[in-house]
Design an enzyme around this catalytic site. Structure first.
Site, PDB file in Angstrom:
ATOM      1  N   ASN A   1      -6.096  -2.119   2.698  1.00  0.00           N
ATOM      2  CA  ASN A   1      -7.681  -1.465   2.891  1.00  0.00           C
ATOM      3  C   ASN A   1      -7.516  -0.913   0.983  1.00  0.00           C
ATOM      4  O   ASN A   1      -7.003   0.530   0.797  1.00  0.00           O
ATOM      5  CB  ASN A   1      -7.851  -0.099   3.604  1.00  0.00           C
ATOM      6  CG  ASN A   1      -9.095   1.236   3.748  1.00  0.00           C
ATOM      7  OD1 ASN A   1      -9.637   0.454   2.465  1.00  0.00           O
ATOM      8  ND2 ASN A   1      -8.958   1.633   4.056  1.00  0.00           N
TER       9      ASN A   1
ATOM     10  N   ARG B   1     -10.474  -4.401   4.016  1.00  0.00           N
ATOM     11  CA  ARG B   1     -11.641  -3.811   5.000  1.00  0.00           C
ATOM     12  C   ARG B   1     -12.289  -3.754   3.649  1.00  0.00           C
ATOM     13  O   ARG B   1     -11.942  -3.475   3.133  1.00  0.00           O
ATOM     14  CB  ARG B   1     -10.987  -2.457   4.929  1.00  0.00           C
ATOM     15  CG  ARG B   1     -12.085  -1.446   5.911  1.00  0.00           C
ATOM     16  CD  ARG B   1     -11.590   0.213   5.772  1.00  0.00           C
ATOM     17  NE  ARG B   1     -12.487   0.982   6.137  1.00  0.00           N
ATOM     18  CZ  ARG B   1     -12.837   2.245   5.406  1.00  0.00           C
ATOM     19  NH1 ARG B   1     -12.225   2.082   4.477  1.00  0.00           N
ATOM     20  NH2 ARG B   1     -13.907   2.832   5.957  1.00  0.00           N
TER      21      ARG B   1
ATOM     22  N   HIS C   1     -17.852   2.900   9.795  1.00  0.00           N
ATOM     23  CA  HIS C   1     -16.990   2.627  10.716  1.00  0.00           C
ATOM     24  C   HIS C   1     -16.943   1.537  12.026  1.00  0.00           C
ATOM     25  O   HIS C   1     -16.039   1.777  13.146  1.00  0.00           O
ATOM     26  CB  HIS C   1     -16.522   4.247  11.934  1.00  0.00           C
ATOM     27  CG  HIS C   1     -16.364   5.349  11.115  1.00  0.00           C
ATOM     28  ND1 HIS C   1     -16.847   7.021  10.922  1.00  0.00           N
ATOM     29  CD2 HIS C   1     -15.945   5.409   9.873  1.00  0.00           C
ATOM     30  CE1 HIS C   1     -16.927   7.709  10.591  1.00  0.00           C
ATOM     31  NE2 HIS C   1     -15.786   7.026   9.793  1.00  0.00           N
TER      32      HIS C   1
ATOM     33  N   ARG D   1     -18.158  16.997   5.185  1.00  0.00           N
ATOM     34  CA  ARG D   1     -20.146  16.225   5.303  1.00  0.00           C
ATOM     35  C   ARG D   1     -21.250  17.589   6.358  1.00  0.00           C
ATOM     36  O   ARG D   1     -20.964  17.784   7.500  1.00  0.00           O
ATOM     37  CB  ARG D   1     -20.115  14.828   5.148  1.00  0.00           C
ATOM     38  CG  ARG D   1     -19.974  13.939   4.693  1.00  0.00           C
ATOM     39  CD  ARG D   1     -19.240  12.311   5.429  1.00  0.00           C
ATOM     40  NE  ARG D   1     -18.619  11.929   4.064  1.00  0.00           N
ATOM     41  CZ  ARG D   1     -17.926  11.032   4.611  1.00  0.00           C
ATOM     42  NH1 ARG D   1     -18.018  10.172   5.597  1.00  0.00           N
ATOM     43  NH2 ARG D   1     -17.482  10.433   3.464  1.00  0.00           N
TER      44      ARG D   1
ATOM     45  N   GLU E   1      -8.090   0.397  13.068  1.00  0.00           N
ATOM     46  CA  GLU E   1      -8.602  -0.201  12.131  1.00  0.00           C
ATOM     47  C   GLU E   1      -8.219  -1.097  11.779  1.00  0.00           C
ATOM     48  O   GLU E   1      -8.031  -2.402  12.123  1.00  0.00           O
ATOM     49  CB  GLU E   1      -9.578   0.547  11.247  1.00  0.00           C
ATOM     50  CG  GLU E   1     -10.791   1.216  12.008  1.00  0.00           C
ATOM     51  CD  GLU E   1     -11.191   2.514  10.994  1.00  0.00           C
ATOM     52  OE1 GLU E   1     -12.287   2.666  11.054  1.00  0.00           O
ATOM     53  OE2 GLU E   1     -10.494   2.915  10.712  1.00  0.00           O
TER      54      GLU E   1
END
Length: 396
Positions: free
Chosen positions: A7, A88, A177, A236, A383
């Site tokens: 990643n 990723r 996601h 957020r 992940e």
């Protein structure tokens, strides 16, 4: 065989080295401050942890340092032992609904849609190029964060704006996601012994998204054109009335960029409660601090809104509601506040199970009563492992 899950961020590179198909983690770590002064990296392998300072001018330096450490620490004897590298990639646009082997065409496509993820796709490409150069014999696979959601119907991913915004500029809901939502879907298929489960998956971390899965396929998700859409998050805002941006621009004599930054980095729980770390917020909630009580009410209301919306989209046929990611896996207060607001759907919380279920302590499972109409699960996501699985599938 050995598979790397990678990643790459703008100034970071995180990785895990797996022995596949056993799914054994051989090493993991992170390289930070790439391209900046005072670079540093850490690698954990077996029961040891290596921490070193290293100035890295680019991701190529980080890749070289990583591979050198893996050889010197005898995680691998030579680079040819690494059969594949899974990357990723944050944005795959509308084209990619699954992971793909990276060739020149894929590289060009990732680059062509970089304006959809300007902070991430260019960094992902840098990481890909660095590994392709360092270990050219390894299969390189792109695992897209948007891919899982590309099964949505047009009516669910389009916005009610001029249609040419979509055809000319790619304005639509993409969702994010995806590797996490896919991992939980695959996990629930095994738990329920069904290839076609109906699920509502709540990936609740600092960033958060909720998805509706019908018969094992995503039909809708809360994040949209960007990750700032959907529910209220750690920093957020989630869904807002867009016209406030111009209004605040004028009132604050500010730029669009500064308002956008505030909506992404100083809103959500941070904006209402003045902090976003749920461990601190939980203590303040139990101490009945008014701002935190308000923030939790808003936060959980918005999670409930999406769960209820997706319950209707699934025609009331929901096999399970799943909580995952940092908050979903470990915050019993947030989970309880959400489920208490869903009793009208016949969802009945088991407080004892909920309080005892913490993924960081290795405890997963159902947190609802036996007579609950819908069972609610708490499951750890992974992940990096999903990337390794997708990557190994190409090799196998």
């Amino acid at each position: 065989m050995k598979v790397l899950s990678v990643n790459a961020g703008s100034s970071t590179l995180k990785f895990r080295l797996y022995e596949m198909p056993e799914e054994k983690v051989l090493a993991k770590g992170a390289f930070e401050r790439i391209g900046l002064e005072n670079g540093i990296y850490n690698i954990k392998m077996n029961d040891e942890k290596i921490e070193k300072s290293l100035n890295m001018k680019d991701h190529g330096d980080a890749v070289q340092a990583l591979l050198k450490e893996l050889v010197e620490q005898h995680m691998i004897e030579n680079l040819d032992e690494i059969g594949a590298v899974g990357h990723r990639v944050v944005h795959g646009g509308s084209k990619y609904a699954k992971s793909v082997i990276i060739d020149d065409e894929v590289m060009k496509e990732i680059e062509s849609i970089s304006d959809l993820a300007p902070l991430h796709n260019p960094a992902n490409l840098i990481g890909i190029r660095a590994f392709k150069e360092a270990i050219p014999n390894a299969i390189q696979v792109a695992c897209f964060d948007t891919a899982f959601h590309q099964t949505m119907d047009e009516r669910n991913y389009l916005y009610p704006v001029p249609y040419e915004w979509y055809t000319k500029y790619g304005v639509r809901k993409y969702g994010f996601h995806g590797m996490s939502h896919k991992f939980i879907t695959e996990k629930m298929k095994s738990i329920l012994n069904s290839e076609t489960p109906n699920l509502i998956i709540c990936h609740i971390g600092n960033g958060a998204s909720i998805s509706a899965v019908r018969e094992g396929i995503c039909i809708d998700t809360s994040m949209g054109f960007t990750p700032n859409a959907g529910i209220m998050m750690g920093t957020r805002s989630g869904d807002i009335d867009y016209t406030m941006i111009q209004y605040l621009k004028n009132k604050m004599d500010s730029s669009y960029e500064s308002i956008d930054s505030l909506l992404n980095k100083a809103s959500g729980l941070e904006g209402i409660a003045g902090r976003s770390d749920l461990r601190d917020l939980d203590d303040a909630f139990l101490a009945k601090e008014p701002a935190v009580i308000l923030a939790f009410a808003m936060y959980t209301d918005r999670i409930v809104d999406y769960i209820a919306r997706y319950y209707v989209k699934l025609d009331g046929h929901v096999d399970a509601i799943c909580f995952t990611a940092g908050v979903g896996e470990n915050d019993s207060i947030i989970r309880a506040e959400v489920l208490k607001k869903l009793t009208c759907l016949g969802i009945l919380l088991d407080e004892e199970k909920n309080n005892a279920t913490l993924c960081r302590k290795g405890v997963e499972g159902i947190i609802t009563r036996d007579d609950s109409k819908i069972p609610c699960y708490v499951l750890g996501t992974d992940e990096e492992l999903m990337i390794a699985r997708d990557t190994y599938d190409f090799v196998n």
